[in-house]
Design an enzyme around this catalytic site. Structure first.
Site, PDB file in Angstrom:
ATOM      1  N   GLU A 257      -9.146  -1.448  10.425  1.00  0.00           N
ATOM      2  CA  GLU A 257      -9.722  -1.863   9.145  1.00  0.00           C
ATOM      3  C   GLU A 257     -10.303  -0.673   8.378  1.00  0.00           C
ATOM      4  O   GLU A 257     -10.966  -0.844   7.366  1.00  0.00           O
ATOM      5  CB  GLU A 257     -10.831  -2.904   9.391  1.00  0.00           C
ATOM      6  CG  GLU A 257     -10.323  -4.210   9.977  1.00  0.00           C
ATOM      7  CD  GLU A 257      -9.167  -4.778   9.168  1.00  0.00           C
ATOM      8  OE1 GLU A 257      -8.107  -5.046   9.767  1.00  0.00           O
ATOM      9  OE2 GLU A 257      -9.319  -4.912   7.935  1.00  0.00           O
TER      10      GLU A 257
ATOM     11  N   ARG B 236       6.614  18.955  -3.929  1.00  0.00           N
ATOM     12  CA  ARG B 236       7.642  19.145  -4.946  1.00  0.00           C
ATOM     13  C   ARG B 236       7.171  20.086  -6.049  1.00  0.00           C
ATOM     14  O   ARG B 236       7.972  20.696  -6.754  1.00  0.00           O
ATOM     15  CB  ARG B 236       8.012  17.799  -5.580  1.00  0.00           C
ATOM     16  CG  ARG B 236       8.745  16.837  -4.687  1.00  0.00           C
ATOM     17  CD  ARG B 236       8.881  15.480  -5.362  1.00  0.00           C
ATOM     18  NE  ARG B 236       9.528  15.564  -6.667  1.00  0.00           N
ATOM     19  CZ  ARG B 236      10.814  15.699  -6.870  1.00  0.00           C
ATOM     20  NH1 ARG B 236      11.600  15.815  -5.844  1.00  0.00           N
ATOM     21  NH2 ARG B 236      11.354  15.756  -8.057  1.00  0.00           N
TER      22      ARG B 236
ATOM     23  N   ASP C 176      11.200  15.725 -13.985  1.00  0.00           N
ATOM     24  CA  ASP C 176      10.926  14.464 -13.270  1.00  0.00           C
ATOM     25  C   ASP C 176      10.208  13.473 -14.177  1.00  0.00           C
ATOM     26  O   ASP C 176       9.567  13.861 -15.145  1.00  0.00           O
ATOM     27  CB  ASP C 176      10.012  14.756 -12.071  1.00  0.00           C
ATOM     28  CG  ASP C 176      10.813  15.262 -10.884  1.00  0.00           C
ATOM     29  OD1 ASP C 176      10.211  15.619  -9.877  1.00  0.00           O
ATOM     30  OD2 ASP C 176      12.052  15.317 -11.012  1.00  0.00           O
TER      31      ASP C 176
HETATM   32  N1  LIG Z   1      -2.897   1.318  -0.045  1.00  0.00           N
HETATM   33  C1  LIG Z   1      -3.280   2.482   0.540  1.00  0.00           C
HETATM   34  N2  LIG Z   1      -3.321   3.654  -0.096  1.00  0.00           N
HETATM   35  O1  LIG Z   1      -3.745   4.573   0.780  1.00  0.00           O
HETATM   36  N3  LIG Z   1      -3.978   4.027   1.969  1.00  0.00           N
HETATM   37  C2  LIG Z   1      -3.679   2.736   1.862  1.00  0.00           C
HETATM   38  C3  LIG Z   1      -3.782   1.768   2.968  1.00  0.00           C
HETATM   39  O2  LIG Z   1      -3.422   0.603   2.811  1.00  0.00           O
HETATM   40  N4  LIG Z   1      -4.289   2.264   4.139  1.00  0.00           N
HETATM   41  C4  LIG Z   1      -4.466   1.428   5.249  1.00  0.00           C
HETATM   42  C5  LIG Z   1      -4.438   1.643   6.607  1.00  0.00           C
HETATM   43  C6  LIG Z   1      -5.662   1.746   6.052  1.00  0.00           C
HETATM   44  C7  LIG Z   1      -6.769   0.980   5.576  1.00  0.00           C
HETATM   45  C8  LIG Z   1      -7.845   1.661   5.103  1.00  0.00           C
HETATM   46  C9  LIG Z   1      -8.925   0.952   4.584  1.00  0.00           C
HETATM   47  C10 LIG Z   1      -8.875  -0.424   4.547  1.00  0.00           C
HETATM   48  S1  LIG Z   1     -10.179  -1.260   3.868  1.00  0.00           S
HETATM   49  N5  LIG Z   1     -10.959  -1.945   5.057  1.00  0.00           N
HETATM   50  O3  LIG Z   1     -11.024  -0.277   3.250  1.00  0.00           O
HETATM   51  O4  LIG Z   1      -9.628  -2.253   3.011  1.00  0.00           O
HETATM   52  C11 LIG Z   1      -7.785  -1.131   5.006  1.00  0.00           C
HETATM   53  C12 LIG Z   1      -6.700  -0.420   5.543  1.00  0.00           C
END
Ligand SMILES: Nc1nonc1C(=O)N[C@H]1C[C@@H]1c1ccc(S(N)(=O)=O)cc1
Length: 250
Positions: A120, A158, A173
C-alpha cells in the site's frame, strides 16, 4: 567514465529492470555509458530469518506497507553511490502527474534515486524525511512502482544527448513543442488502397514541414484541446489552425 545520467532504483524486484536496461534505446544508452542504472533491494538490508520487508499499518486496515528500516537502509545505500545531493523521487498515485515538461526538468538532473513502492506504499515519515518529489504516471493504482520508474527513466533517457542517435530525434516527438505528433507513413505508397498523402512524396521540405505542423495542431485540437489551452501558439501555428478551421466552415 562517469555516466552522464545515473539512476539509483530502490525496488523489491530488481530483476524487473534487467530487460529494461539491456534492450533497445535504454540498452544502447547503458552500453555507451550515457546512462547507468543501479538497483538497491531493501530485502538485502534485512537481518531476520524470513528477510521481512513489509509491515502492518498502524490503525489497522487492509494491506501492508514497506517495512521502514530495510527501505531507509536501501535509500542510504543508494545515496552512498549517487551522492547525498541525489534527487529522490517516490513513484505514487499521490504524486505530481508526470508530463513532458516534468521529464525535461528531470533530464537536467544527473543523479536521481527512484523509490518503487509496493503493497500500500511507504510510511509518510520516510516520504517527509527522504523524498524530494512524489511523481505519478497516471490516475490508477499499480501493484508496484517499478513500471512507473521505467516509464520515467525511458522518457528522461530519450532526452539525454546522443541516446536517440541521428536517425530519431526527441525534437519532433509529441509534446516536445506541447503538441501531439503528426501522422507518419512509410512504404508501401498504397496500403489496402490507401495512399500516402501526396505532400509527403513531393520533396518540398517547407510544404512538408507546414503540413506536419498543421496535422499536429489539428490532432491536438481534436484529441487534446486541453493541451492547446496551456500553449501560446506562434503566429504561424495560429495561422495554420485558422486556415484549417476556415476549411471546415466551407
Ligand atoms: N500510478 C502510479 N504512478 O506512480 N506510481 C503509481 C502506482 O500506482 N504505484 C503503486 C505501487 C504503489 C503504490 C504507492 C502508493 C499507493 S497509495 N497507498 O499511496 O495509494 C498505492 C500504491
Amino acid at each position: 567514465m562517469t555516466p552522464e545520467k545515473w539512476f539509483g532504483v530502490v525496488s523489491l524486484f530488481p530483476d524487473m529492470f534487467a530487460p529494461f536496461t539491456q534492450q533497445g534505446v535504454i540498452g544502447r544508452a547503458v552500453k555507451s555509458g550515457k546512462l547507468s542504472v543501479d538497483t538497491f533491494n531493501p530485502r538485502d538490508f534485512t537481518h531476520d530469518r524470513h528477510r521481512t520487508v513489509d509491515d502492518r499499518p498502524y490503525g489497522g486496515g487492509p494491506g501492508m506497507l514497506m517495512m521502514v528500516k530495510p527501505l531507509t537502509d536501501a535509500i542510504h545505500a543508494a545515496k552512498s553511490i549517487g551522492g547525498e545531493n541525489s534527487k529522490v523521487i517516490y513513484l505514487s498515485p499521490q504524486g505530481k502527474p508526470l508530463d513532458q515538461a516534468g521529464v525535461q526538468r528531470l533530464a537536467n538532473i544527473d543523479r536521481t534515486i527512484l523509490i518503487c513502492g509496493r503493497y500500500e506504499g511507504i510510511d509518510e515519515r520516510v516520504i517527509e524525511r527522504h523524498v524530494d518529489e512524489e511523481v505519478s504516471i497516471g490516475d490508477y493504482v499499480l501493484s508496484g512502482g517499478e513500471l512507473p520508474a521505467m516509464v520515467l527513466m525511458d522518457a528522461v533517457a530519450r532526452l539525454v544527448p546522443g541516446v536517440l542517435g541521428h536517425k530519431a530525434s526527441a525534437v519532433e516527438d509529441s509534446f516536445t513543442d506541447g503538441l501531439l505528433d503528426c501522422p507518419h507513413y512509410t512504404r508501401p505508397e498504397v496500403l489496402d488502397g490507401q495512399k500516402v498523402p501526396e505532400v509527403l512524396l513531393s520533396g518540398d521540405h517547407e510544404k512538408i514541414r507546414q503540413w506536419r505542423l498543421m496535422q499536429s495542431l489539428v490532432r491536438t485540437k481534436q484529441r487534446r484541446p486541453d493541451l492547446l489551452n496551456h500553449l501560446a501558439l506562434t503566429e504561424e501555428q495560429q495561422r495554420l489552425l485558422d486556415q484549417y478551421q476556415a476549411l471546415l466552415r466551407q
